[in-house]
Design a protein around this motif. Structure first.
Motif, PDB file in Angstrom:
ATOM      1  N   ALA A 169       0.836  -1.201   0.000  1.00 32.29           N
ATOM      2  CA  ALA A 169       0.000   0.000   0.000  1.00 32.29           C
ATOM      3  C   ALA A 169       0.872   1.253   0.000  1.00 32.29           C
ATOM      4  N   LEU A 170       0.299   2.345  -0.464  1.00 28.45           N
ATOM      5  CA  LEU A 170       0.979   3.633  -0.372  1.00 28.45           C
ATOM      6  C   LEU A 170       1.204   3.987   1.103  1.00 28.45           C
ATOM      7  N   PRO A 171       2.194   4.835   1.409  1.00 28.78           N
ATOM      8  CA  PRO A 171       2.452   5.198   2.802  1.00 28.78           C
ATOM      9  C   PRO A 171       1.263   5.872   3.492  1.00 28.78           C
ATOM     10  N   GLN A 172       0.403   6.537   2.704  1.00 31.08           N
ATOM     11  CA  GLN A 172      -0.806   7.143   3.252  1.00 31.08           C
ATOM     12  C   GLN A 172      -1.855   7.201   2.149  1.00 31.08           C
ATOM     13  N   PRO A 173      -3.140   7.277   2.516  1.00 30.91           N
ATOM     14  CA  PRO A 173      -4.190   7.388   1.505  1.00 30.91           C
ATOM     15  C   PRO A 173      -4.043   8.690   0.716  1.00 30.91           C
ATOM     16  N   LEU A 174      -4.106   8.589  -0.624  1.00 36.85           N
ATOM     17  CA  LEU A 174      -3.928   9.753  -1.490  1.00 36.85           C
ATOM     18  C   LEU A 174      -4.868   9.706  -2.685  1.00 36.85           C
ATOM     19  N   SER A 175      -5.325  10.873  -3.094  1.00 37.83           N
ATOM     20  CA  SER A 175      -5.987  11.026  -4.387  1.00 37.83           C
ATOM     21  C   SER A 175      -5.261  12.158  -5.127  1.00 37.83           C
ATOM     22  N   HIS A 176      -5.530  12.308  -6.405  1.00 36.38           N
ATOM     23  CA  HIS A 176      -4.924  13.361  -7.232  1.00 36.38           C
ATOM     24  C   HIS A 176      -3.394  13.323  -7.186  1.00 36.38           C
ATOM     25  N   LEU A 177      -2.830  12.127  -7.144  1.00 33.66           N
ATOM     26  CA  LEU A 177      -1.389  11.953  -7.086  1.00 33.66           C
ATOM     27  C   LEU A 177      -0.831  11.769  -8.493  1.00 33.66           C
ATOM     28  N   ALA A 178       0.462  11.950  -8.621  1.00 36.55           N
ATOM     29  CA  ALA A 178       1.144  11.717  -9.892  1.00 36.55           C
ATOM     30  C   ALA A 178       2.019  10.481  -9.747  1.00 36.55           C
ATOM     31  N   ALA A 179       2.102   9.685 -10.801  1.00 33.44           N
ATOM     32  CA  ALA A 179       2.923   8.471 -10.761  1.00 33.44           C
ATOM     33  C   ALA A 179       3.537   8.222 -12.122  1.00 33.44           C
ATOM     34  N   GLU A 180       4.704   7.605 -12.120  1.00 38.31           N
ATOM     35  CA  GLU A 180       5.408   7.249 -13.361  1.00 38.31           C
ATOM     36  C   GLU A 180       6.333   6.084 -13.062  1.00 38.31           C
ATOM     37  N   ARG A 181       6.598   5.282 -14.088  1.00 38.54           N
ATOM     38  CA  ARG A 181       7.537   4.171 -13.974  1.00 38.54           C
ATOM     39  C   ARG A 181       8.771   4.484 -14.785  1.00 38.54           C
ATOM     40  N   VAL A 182       9.935   4.250 -14.186  1.00 42.67           N
ATOM     41  CA  VAL A 182      11.223   4.344 -14.884  1.00 42.67           C
ATOM     42  C   VAL A 182      11.933   3.032 -14.615  1.00 42.67           C
ATOM     43  N   GLY A 183      12.118   2.238 -15.648  1.00 34.53           N
ATOM     44  CA  GLY A 183      12.702   0.912 -15.475  1.00 34.53           C
ATOM     45  C   GLY A 183      11.783   0.066 -14.620  1.00 34.53           C
ATOM     46  N   SER A 184      12.300  -0.470 -13.537  1.00 34.84           N
ATOM     47  CA  SER A 184      11.480  -1.322 -12.668  1.00 34.84           C
ATOM     48  C   SER A 184      11.020  -0.592 -11.412  1.00 34.84           C
ATOM     49  N   ALA A 185      11.212   0.721 -11.362  1.00 30.87           N
ATOM     50  CA  ALA A 185      10.775   1.498 -10.199  1.00 30.87           C
ATOM     51  C   ALA A 185       9.569   2.366 -10.556  1.00 30.87           C
ATOM     52  N   VAL A 186       8.632   2.458  -9.616  1.00 29.74           N
ATOM     53  CA  VAL A 186       7.472   3.341  -9.751  1.00 29.74           C
ATOM     54  C   VAL A 186       7.646   4.480  -8.760  1.00 29.74           C
ATOM     55  N   TYR A 187       7.439   5.705  -9.232  1.00 29.79           N
ATOM     56  CA  TYR A 187       7.582   6.900  -8.406  1.00 29.79           C
ATOM     57  C   TYR A 187       6.220   7.547  -8.221  1.00 29.79           C
ATOM     58  N   VAL A 188       5.950   8.047  -7.013  1.00 29.45           N
ATOM     59  CA  VAL A 188       4.706   8.750  -6.703  1.00 29.45           C
ATOM     60  C   VAL A 188       5.067  10.089  -6.084  1.00 29.45           C
ATOM     61  N   LEU A 189       4.393  11.143  -6.577  1.00 33.97           N
ATOM     62  CA  LEU A 189       4.632  12.492  -6.085  1.00 33.97           C
ATOM     63  C   LEU A 189       3.316  13.170  -5.760  1.00 33.97           C
ATOM     64  N   GLY A 190       3.283  13.832  -4.609  1.00 35.07           N
ATOM     65  CA  GLY A 190       2.175  14.697  -4.248  1.00 35.07           C
ATOM     66  C   GLY A 190       0.848  14.002  -4.082  1.00 35.07           C
ATOM     67  N   GLY A 191      -0.202  14.772  -4.301  1.00 35.92           N
ATOM     68  CA  GLY A 191      -1.562  14.305  -4.124  1.00 35.92           C
ATOM     69  C   GLY A 191      -2.217  15.034  -2.973  1.00 35.92           C
ATOM     70  N   GLN A 192      -3.375  14.519  -2.576  1.00 34.97           N
ATOM     71  CA  GLN A 192      -4.042  15.101  -1.421  1.00 34.97           C
ATOM     72  C   GLN A 192      -4.620  14.001  -0.545  1.00 34.97           C
ATOM     73  N   VAL A 193      -4.688  14.293   0.735  1.00 33.76           N
ATOM     74  CA  VAL A 193      -5.293  13.366   1.677  1.00 33.76           C
ATOM     75  C   VAL A 193      -6.792  13.629   1.708  1.00 33.76           C
ATOM     76  N   ALA A 194      -7.533  12.785   2.408  1.00 31.47           N
ATOM     77  CA  ALA A 194      -8.996  12.841   2.412  1.00 31.47           C
ATOM     78  C   ALA A 194      -9.549  14.223   2.737  1.00 31.47           C
ATOM     79  N   GLU A 195      -8.906  14.951   3.626  1.00 30.25           N
ATOM     80  CA  GLU A 195      -9.415  16.267   4.015  1.00 30.25           C
ATOM     81  C   GLU A 195      -9.167  17.329   2.942  1.00 30.25           C
ATOM     82  N   GLY A 196      -8.557  16.946   1.840  1.00 34.36           N
ATOM     83  CA  GLY A 196      -8.280  17.880   0.762  1.00 34.36           C
ATOM     84  C   GLY A 196      -6.948  18.594   0.896  1.00 34.36           C
ATOM     85  N   LYS A 197      -6.182  18.267   1.917  1.00 30.57           N
ATOM     86  CA  LYS A 197      -4.891  18.910   2.142  1.00 30.57           C
ATOM     87  C   LYS A 197      -3.849  18.326   1.187  1.00 30.57           C
ATOM     88  N   PRO A 198      -3.166  19.182   0.393  1.00 27.50           N
ATOM     89  CA  PRO A 198      -2.124  18.665  -0.496  1.00 27.50           C
ATOM     90  C   PRO A 198      -0.887  18.234   0.293  1.00 27.50           C
TER      91      PRO A 198
END
Length: 162
Positions: free
Chosen positions: A90-119
């Motif tokens: 699982a992701l380290p915390q619940p997120l929506s509106h996050l960005a993700a990309e794969r480079v080689g065999s690694a997946v990267y996740v950046l940003g997003g917002q938590v349930a309360e809408g806080k980025p």
């Protein structure tokens, strides 16, 4: 195409957002979409990353809570249906509106917002096929709502975060 949301009645007319769990496929040569399965729950505003094994789905929201779920949608062409592999870290915390990309065999996740809408400004990586989980990376800046990650040069060169 999996999940998503819309306003069956326009928002300006008092409509409420509806969330979906349907999974549809447009097979080669077909002229119409066919329902091939359902997500574990209605989800929208997550991220999806293509992998050699299928489509990796990360986070999202059902309109009430954000999700930390990570699962793989795997297409079985012989059976003409989708299979869901959901025993991934699982992701380290619940997120929506996050960005993700794969480079080689690694997946990267950046940003997003938590349930309360806080980025948030979280930046993490996960090595596909491992059960070790998501590893924190140095943040390229503050909170990022609606961030975009793009792979350049097929991941062969280091890129600046400026």
């Amino acid at each position: 195409v999996a999940g998503g949301s819309d306003f069956p009645t326009p928002k300006w007319e008092g409509g409420k957002k509806t969330y979906f769990r349907d999974i549809f496929a447009l097979e080669p040569g077909a002229t119409s979409w066919r329902k091939v399965g359902d997500l574990p729950r209605p989800l929208a505003d997550g991220a999806a990353v293509e992998t050699p094994d299928g489509l990796l789905c990360l986070g999202g929201t059902d309109g009430k809570t954000a999700s930390s779920d990570v699962f793989l949608l795997r297409w079985d062409a012989a059976r003409r249906r989708i299979f869901i592999e959901n025993d991934l870290p699982a992701l380290p915390q619940p997120l929506s509106h996050l960005a993700a990309e794969r480079v080689g065999s690694a997946v990267y996740v950046l940003g997003g917002q938590v349930a309360e809408g806080k980025p948030v400004g979280e930046f993490v990586a996960w090595e596909l096929g491992t059960k070790t989980g998501w590893q924190p990376l140095p943040s390229p800046g503050g909170p990022r709502f609606g961030a975009v990650l793009v792979r350049q040069n097929n991941g062969q060169r280091t890129c600046s975060t400026r």
